[in-house]
Design a protein around this motif. Structure first.
Motif, PDB file in Angstrom:
ATOM      1  N   LEU A  20      -2.161   6.325  -8.035  1.00 24.93           N
ATOM      2  CA  LEU A  20      -3.372   6.007  -9.014  1.00 24.93           C
ATOM      3  C   LEU A  20      -4.463   5.114  -8.400  1.00 24.93           C
ATOM      4  CD1 LEU A  20      -0.745   5.054 -11.800  1.00 24.93           C
ATOM      5  CD2 LEU A  20      -1.883   7.278 -11.336  1.00 24.93           C
ATOM      6  N   THR A  21      -4.098   4.749  -6.973  1.00 24.83           N
ATOM      7  CA  THR A  21      -5.276   3.873  -6.349  1.00 24.83           C
ATOM      8  C   THR A  21      -5.061   4.018  -4.920  1.00 24.83           C
ATOM      9  OG1 THR A  21      -5.926   1.635  -5.816  1.00 24.83           O
ATOM     10  CG2 THR A  21      -3.435   1.904  -6.327  1.00 24.83           C
ATOM     11  N   ASP A  22      -6.234   3.586  -4.161  1.00 26.34           N
ATOM     12  CA  ASP A  22      -6.109   3.887  -2.846  1.00 26.34           C
ATOM     13  C   ASP A  22      -6.138   2.365  -2.031  1.00 26.34           C
ATOM     14  OD1 ASP A  22      -8.647   2.896  -3.314  1.00 26.34           O
ATOM     15  OD2 ASP A  22      -9.621   4.506  -2.455  1.00 26.34           O
ATOM     16  N   ILE A  27      -0.554  -0.835  -3.347  1.00 26.16           N
ATOM     17  CA  ILE A  27       0.689   0.147  -3.160  1.00 26.16           C
ATOM     18  C   ILE A  27       1.794  -0.461  -2.637  1.00 26.16           C
ATOM     19  CG2 ILE A  27       1.153   2.376  -2.180  1.00 26.16           C
ATOM     20  CD1 ILE A  27      -1.677   3.137  -2.238  1.00 26.16           C
ATOM     21  N   ASN A  28       1.538  -1.190  -1.555  1.00 25.09           N
ATOM     22  CA  ASN A  28       2.795  -2.021  -0.836  1.00 25.09           C
ATOM     23  C   ASN A  28       3.486  -2.901  -1.884  1.00 25.09           C
ATOM     24  OD1 ASN A  28       4.239  -2.693   1.280  1.00 25.09           O
ATOM     25  ND2 ASN A  28       2.869  -4.825   1.449  1.00 25.09           N
ATOM     26  N   TYR A  29       2.798  -3.469  -2.790  1.00 29.88           N
ATOM     27  CA  TYR A  29       3.268  -4.549  -3.729  1.00 29.88           C
ATOM     28  C   TYR A  29       4.242  -3.506  -4.585  1.00 29.88           C
ATOM     29  CZ  TYR A  29       3.809  -7.508  -7.590  1.00 29.88           C
ATOM     30  OH  TYR A  29       4.563  -8.318  -8.767  1.00 29.88           O
ATOM     31  N   GLU A  30       3.692  -2.351  -5.196  1.00 28.84           N
ATOM     32  CA  GLU A  30       4.651  -1.735  -6.016  1.00 28.84           C
ATOM     33  C   GLU A  30       5.805  -1.132  -5.373  1.00 28.84           C
ATOM     34  OE1 GLU A  30       4.200   1.062  -9.866  1.00 28.84           O
ATOM     35  OE2 GLU A  30       2.436  -0.122  -9.021  1.00 28.84           O
ATOM     36  N   LYS A  32       7.428  -2.563  -2.930  1.00 28.31           N
ATOM     37  CA  LYS A  32       8.395  -3.360  -2.871  1.00 28.31           C
ATOM     38  C   LYS A  32       9.074  -3.645  -3.901  1.00 28.31           C
ATOM     39  CE  LYS A  32       6.365  -6.458   0.652  1.00 28.31           C
ATOM     40  NZ  LYS A  32       5.681  -7.581   1.037  1.00 28.31           N
ATOM     41  N   GLN A  33       8.561  -3.710  -5.211  1.00 31.98           N
ATOM     42  CA  GLN A  33       9.372  -3.797  -6.483  1.00 31.98           C
ATOM     43  C   GLN A  33      10.046  -2.918  -7.033  1.00 31.98           C
ATOM     44  OE1 GLN A  33       8.502  -6.613  -8.251  1.00 31.98           O
ATOM     45  NE2 GLN A  33       7.334  -7.052  -6.394  1.00 31.98           N
ATOM     46  N   ARG A  34       9.728  -1.354  -6.272  1.00 35.30           N
ATOM     47  CA  ARG A  34      10.720  -0.263  -6.711  1.00 35.30           C
ATOM     48  C   ARG A  34      11.839  -0.194  -5.639  1.00 35.30           C
ATOM     49  NH1 ARG A  34       7.118   4.252  -9.828  1.00 35.30           N
ATOM     50  NH2 ARG A  34       5.462   2.817 -11.145  1.00 35.30           N
ATOM     51  N   ALA A  35      11.813  -0.882  -4.662  1.00 31.17           N
ATOM     52  CA  ALA A  35      12.619  -0.463  -3.324  1.00 31.17           C
ATOM     53  C   ALA A  35      13.887  -0.173  -3.749  1.00 31.17           C
ATOM     54  CB  ALA A  35      12.360  -1.619  -2.327  1.00 31.17           C
ATOM     55  N   ASP A  36      14.526  -1.069  -4.638  1.00 31.59           N
ATOM     56  CA  ASP A  36      15.925  -0.919  -4.916  1.00 31.59           C
ATOM     57  C   ASP A  36      16.371   0.448  -5.819  1.00 31.59           C
ATOM     58  OD1 ASP A  36      16.504  -3.364  -3.548  1.00 31.59           O
ATOM     59  OD2 ASP A  36      16.416  -4.623  -5.382  1.00 31.59           O
ATOM     60  N   GLY A  62      -3.174   7.733   7.673  1.00 27.67           N
ATOM     61  CA  GLY A  62      -2.351   7.474   8.547  1.00 27.67           C
ATOM     62  C   GLY A  62      -1.600   6.044   8.119  1.00 27.67           C
ATOM     63  N   LYS A  63      -2.339   5.056   7.832  1.00 24.59           N
ATOM     64  CA  LYS A  63      -1.844   3.836   7.179  1.00 24.59           C
ATOM     65  C   LYS A  63      -0.714   4.118   6.111  1.00 24.59           C
ATOM     66  CE  LYS A  63      -5.118   0.498   9.134  1.00 24.59           C
ATOM     67  NZ  LYS A  63      -6.268  -0.425   8.686  1.00 24.59           N
ATOM     68  N   LEU A  64      -1.227   4.945   5.229  1.00 30.25           N
ATOM     69  CA  LEU A  64      -0.595   5.189   3.931  1.00 30.25           C
ATOM     70  C   LEU A  64       0.826   5.679   4.180  1.00 30.25           C
ATOM     71  CD1 LEU A  64      -0.970   4.980   1.019  1.00 30.25           C
ATOM     72  CD2 LEU A  64      -1.817   7.367   0.878  1.00 30.25           C
ATOM     73  N   PHE A  65       0.995   6.670   5.018  1.00 29.72           N
ATOM     74  CA  PHE A  65       2.214   7.403   5.539  1.00 29.72           C
ATOM     75  C   PHE A  65       3.129   6.313   6.303  1.00 29.72           C
ATOM     76  CE2 PHE A  65       0.289  11.881   6.273  1.00 29.72           C
ATOM     77  CZ  PHE A  65       0.210  12.018   4.707  1.00 29.72           C
ATOM     78  N   ALA A  66       2.432   5.491   7.078  1.00 27.43           N
ATOM     79  CA  ALA A  66       3.134   4.355   7.796  1.00 27.43           C
ATOM     80  C   ALA A  66       3.719   3.541   6.792  1.00 27.43           C
ATOM     81  CB  ALA A  66       2.405   3.727   8.615  1.00 27.43           C
ATOM     82  N   LEU A  67       3.050   3.222   5.635  1.00 23.48           N
ATOM     83  CA  LEU A  67       3.620   2.195   4.585  1.00 23.48           C
ATOM     84  C   LEU A  67       4.865   2.834   3.763  1.00 23.48           C
ATOM     85  CD1 LEU A  67       2.955  -0.142   3.121  1.00 23.48           C
ATOM     86  CD2 LEU A  67       1.355   1.105   1.642  1.00 23.48           C
ATOM     87  N   PHE A  68       4.600   3.982   3.317  1.00 24.59           N
ATOM     88  CA  PHE A  68       5.792   4.605   2.999  1.00 24.59           C
ATOM     89  C   PHE A  68       6.840   4.966   3.748  1.00 24.59           C
ATOM     90  CE2 PHE A  68       2.751   5.858  -0.349  1.00 24.59           C
ATOM     91  CZ  PHE A  68       3.246   6.000  -1.639  1.00 24.59           C
ATOM     92  N   ALA A  69       6.789   4.968   4.932  1.00 19.52           N
ATOM     93  CA  ALA A  69       7.985   4.979   5.876  1.00 19.52           C
ATOM     94  C   ALA A  69       8.450   3.984   6.080  1.00 19.52           C
ATOM     95  CB  ALA A  69       7.314   5.715   7.221  1.00 19.52           C
ATOM     96  N   GLN A  70       7.847   2.767   5.850  1.00 20.87           N
ATOM     97  CA  GLN A  70       8.639   1.510   5.888  1.00 20.87           C
ATOM     98  C   GLN A  70       9.855   1.328   4.765  1.00 20.87           C
ATOM     99  OE1 GLN A  70       6.113  -1.982   5.487  1.00 20.87           O
ATOM    100  NE2 GLN A  70       4.478  -1.014   6.950  1.00 20.87           N
TER     101      GLN A  70
END
Length: 247
Positions: A20-22, A27-30, A32-36, A62-70
């Motif tokens: 819903l956003t770039d 995105i990283n914050y959300e 983290k919230q949903r990780a569990d 590239g940064k977006l994929f790396a973020l999801f990979a974390q």
């Protein structure tokens, strides 16, 4: 010489992450919230739905994929209704798919036009006939869907009369009705139709999804839903689980 392999057609179904956003920070914050809640979705293939974004130049894929990979979320494809996004996918050596107009939106618009006060009865009948002509018969499965098996009802509803086992997956572009216990995964609205629903006579699912919005169940459901008749649908882009009460 005996052939080493065969090449056959196959349909790979993936869950969709709809951005819903770039804003990478948001995105990283959300994430983290949903990780569990990711649970057994880790390392599963995902498609990144970028339909809500307007410019390929604004997003650092590239940064977006790396973020999801974390968070152990593996993106294998992106999709958008604008074919110009295909070049972005090519740069990163991933698949690209064209996202068609949502059937739900097009049908709502057609219904509004066909049944407006300014439209004649003849046009109403013409519209009803065209919708019926494009509909495919409902797919009915009268057996158990076993662990590791997948059933897909393309452009139609799906009815399963038997058990959907743990590790089994049922998918439909339309609605899904399960009259035996639902213990595996059920994904309705696979083509993006947000008006579809899942109806389960005995709710014990591992995962449910409507139009790519999913929920996994790693804990027992509340008593009014666990092993009871339930329906799953979208309300304001949020997944709702509701008990079905006999009248």
């Amino acid at each position: 010489m005996k052939a080493a392999f065969n090449v056959k057609s196959a349909r790979l179904d993936t869950l969709s992450v709809q951005l819903l956003t770039d804003d990478l920070t948001l995105i990283n914050y959300e994430l983290k919230q949903r990780a569990d809640r990711f649970g057994n979705l880790r390392n599963m293939p995902f498609t990144l739905d970028l339909q809500n974004l307007t410019s390929p130049a604004r997003i650092d894929l590239g940064k977006l994929f790396a973020l999801f990979a974390q968070y152990h979320l593996r993106v294998i494809a992106i999709r958008h209704s604008d074919a110009s996004w295909a070049s972005l996918a090519k740069q990163h050596n991933i698949a690209f798919s064209i996202l068609p107009e949502e059937q739900a939106n097009s049908r709502v618009k057609a219904v509004a036009e066909a049944f407006s006060p300014q439209t004649a009865d003849a046009n109403k009948e013409k519209f009803i006939s065209s919708v019926s002509a494009n509909a495919l018969p409902t797919l009915v499965i009268d057996r158990t869907i076993r662990t590791g098996q997948q059933v897909y009802a393309e452009k139609s509803d799906l009815i399963v009369l038997g058990l959907v086992s743990e590790g089994a997956e049922i998918i439909a572009d339309g609605n899904i009705h399960i009259y035996g216990p639902l213990r595996g995964r059920a994904l309705a609205g696979a083509d993006g139709n947000k008006d579809t629903r899942i109806f389960a006579q005995c709710m014990q699912a591992e995962l449910v999804s409507v139009a790519g919005i999913y929920r996994i169940f790693d804990q027992q459901l509340p008593a009014h839903l666990d092993r009871r008749p339930a329906q799953i649908f979208l309300q304001n882009d949020r997944l709702v689980l509701s008990a079905i009460h006999a009248h």
